[in-house]
Design an enzyme around this catalytic site. Structure first.
Site, short mmCIF file in Angstrom:
data_model
loop_
_atom_site.label_atom_id
_atom_site.label_comp_id
_atom_site.label_asym_id
_atom_site.label_seq_id
_atom_site.Cartn_x
_atom_site.Cartn_y
_atom_site.Cartn_z
N GLY A 54 0.76 -1.23 0.00
CA GLY A 54 -0.02 -0.05 -0.17
C GLY A 54 0.77 1.30 -0.05
N GLY A 58 -1.47 7.91 1.26
CA GLY A 58 -1.91 8.05 2.76
C GLY A 58 -0.44 7.61 3.63
N GLU A 81 -2.72 0.38 -8.95
CA GLU A 81 -3.12 1.81 -9.81
C GLU A 81 -3.42 1.76 -11.15
OE1 GLU A 81 -3.53 4.37 -7.83
OE2 GLU A 81 -2.53 3.84 -6.14
N VAL A 144 -2.96 -0.98 3.66
CA VAL A 144 -3.98 -1.49 2.62
C VAL A 144 -5.45 -0.86 2.96
CG1 VAL A 144 -5.11 -3.02 1.10
CG2 VAL A 144 -2.65 -3.20 1.79
N TYR A 242 -17.23 4.45 13.21
CA TYR A 242 -15.82 4.07 13.16
C TYR A 242 -15.49 2.75 14.14
CZ TYR A 242 -11.19 3.98 11.40
OH TYR A 242 -10.08 3.56 10.79
#
Length: 401
Positions: A54, A58, A81, A144, A242
């Site tokens: 990943g 981020g 991607e 990820v 969350y």
């Protein structure tokens, strides 16, 4: 393809096109805000080996940049991607990866694999590269974020659900009516058991476990190997959707996986931990209800005290490399979020949350900052970039060294 004039083509927080120069500039800024090497001896060929799963966005991107810039890491980054098509640009992560490889320089020994990390094929390709090039791995960073996962053993496709558990969720949200920020409301019905389980399968620790098992089985784990998976706790304001929701169930599974991996790796001298990072504007977080409003309020409270992913990645690597001791909580999680969950900070955010309406929002939340941060995820709203002229949108994926 030739130079193209491109427009964002966005609707709300979703952008159709990414801007190549803007994405590159974002990586440049990340690189500049990452600590330079300080007294590190030895050539790049002698550096430790990291596998970052990943690596294009981020915290995974920030961890990759810090590994390269500060520690001269060798290794492999994995991202999934999309290339350019006749109708659309390549994905933002494609352009960010290309620029990251450029900054690593011709002497760098870090490759990038464009593949679905959930697949058995990606694991085989990655392990073949690592075995042939380095022999063993020192670090694995798992970061990820994906909406779905195909189980490599059964072929079943699991789709994650962003829902509460037990009871309905009603809360404020941040929306944009054109350029005007609006405080709206949202109600979500609770997830059923199948949705909860599917979210755990996508966002929990199952794939992380498979990666570690594959490395161990191939004898690719170096003495002192350390693996971490990125997680988040956040405020009690967002907990119902969350930490107490389907995502929270997945994060709990991730943390349970860390404890199992810790036991499995101990005989090999290895370690496994989850990392509780602080809030950030990411492509994954913008999809979570209420997070946009909460993050905008948090930024208004903290100002420049809002820690970037670069700052947090640097703090993580200092701990992983032993420069400073691991900062573990009672559940043996590495904590990077103290700046966010400070009692006084959260008290101020709670007060603003209660008072937030469309009419009062301007004085309570930094919505301009948030909107710009969302655009930057796709290479837009970056100072110094010419968005009026044509851009070279055809950029090659980095070739392996």
């Amino acid at each position: 393809m030739a130079l193209r004039e491109i427009k964002p083509g966005n609707r709300g927080f979703l952008y159709v096109n990414s801007h190549p120069e803007g994405c590159a500039a974002v990586v440049d800024e990340l690189w500049q805000h990452t600590p330079a090497p300080a007294g590190r001896a030895g050539a790049a060929a002698e550096g430790p080996v990291a596998l970052v799963i990943g690596s294009s966005a981020g915290y995974g991107l920030a961890a990759t940049v810090a590994a390269l810039r500060t520690y001269g890491m060798r290794g492999l980054g994995i991202a999934f991607e999309a290339p350019e098509t006749e109708r659309r640009t390549a994905s933002a992560g494609w352009y960010r990866t290309a620029r990251t490889a450029e900054l690593a320089g011709p002497d760098g020994d870090f490759a990038f694999l464009n593949a679905d990390a959930f697949s058995a094929t990606a694991k085989e390709q990655a392990l073949e590269h690592l075995a042939a090039r380095y022999g063993r791995v020192d670090y694995l960073v798992y970061s990820v974020a994906a909406p779905r996962r195909t189980d490599p053993a059964t072929g079943e496709v699991h789709h994650s659900a962003l829902k509460p558990l037990g009871s309905a969720y009603r809360a404020k949200t941040l929306q944009f009516d054109g350029d005007t920020p609006v405080v709206g409301s949202l109600e979500l019905e609770p997830a059923v058991d199948a949705e909860r389980e599917a979210t755990v399968q996508v966002m929990g620790g199952a794939d992380w476990q498979l990666w570690i098992d594959a490395l161990v089985d191939r004898g690719l784990v170096h003495d002192g190997f350390h693996t971490v998976a990125l997680s988040y706790v956040g405020s009690d304001l967002t907990a119902p959707i969350y930490r107490a929701g389907t995502i929270g169930a997945a994060k709990q599974h991730l943390e349970d996986t860390a404890r199992r991996l810790q036991q499995d790796l101990a005989p090999l001298g290895g370690q496994a931990h989850t990392v509780v990072a602080g809030a950030a504007v990411t492509q994954a977080s913008t999809a979570i209800p209420s997070i946009a409003l909460y993050t905008s309020l948090l930024r208004a409270v903290l100002g420049d005290g809002f820690q970037s992913t670069a700052q947090q990645a640097a703090a993580l690597w200092r701990q992983l490399t032993g420069e400073v001791p691991l900062q573990l909580d009672q559940e043996q999680r590495i904590r990077l979020d103290g700046w966010e969950l400070d009692d006084k900070v959260q008290e101020a955010v709670h007060e603003r949350w209660a008072a937030a309406t469309t009419d009062t929002l301007a004085g309570l939340a930094d919505t301009d900052w948030f909107r710009a941060q969302v655009g930057r995820l796709y290479g837009w709203h970056v100072p110094g970039v010419d968005y009026d002229g044509p851009s070279q949108t055809t950029v090659a994926w980095p070739a392996a060294n």
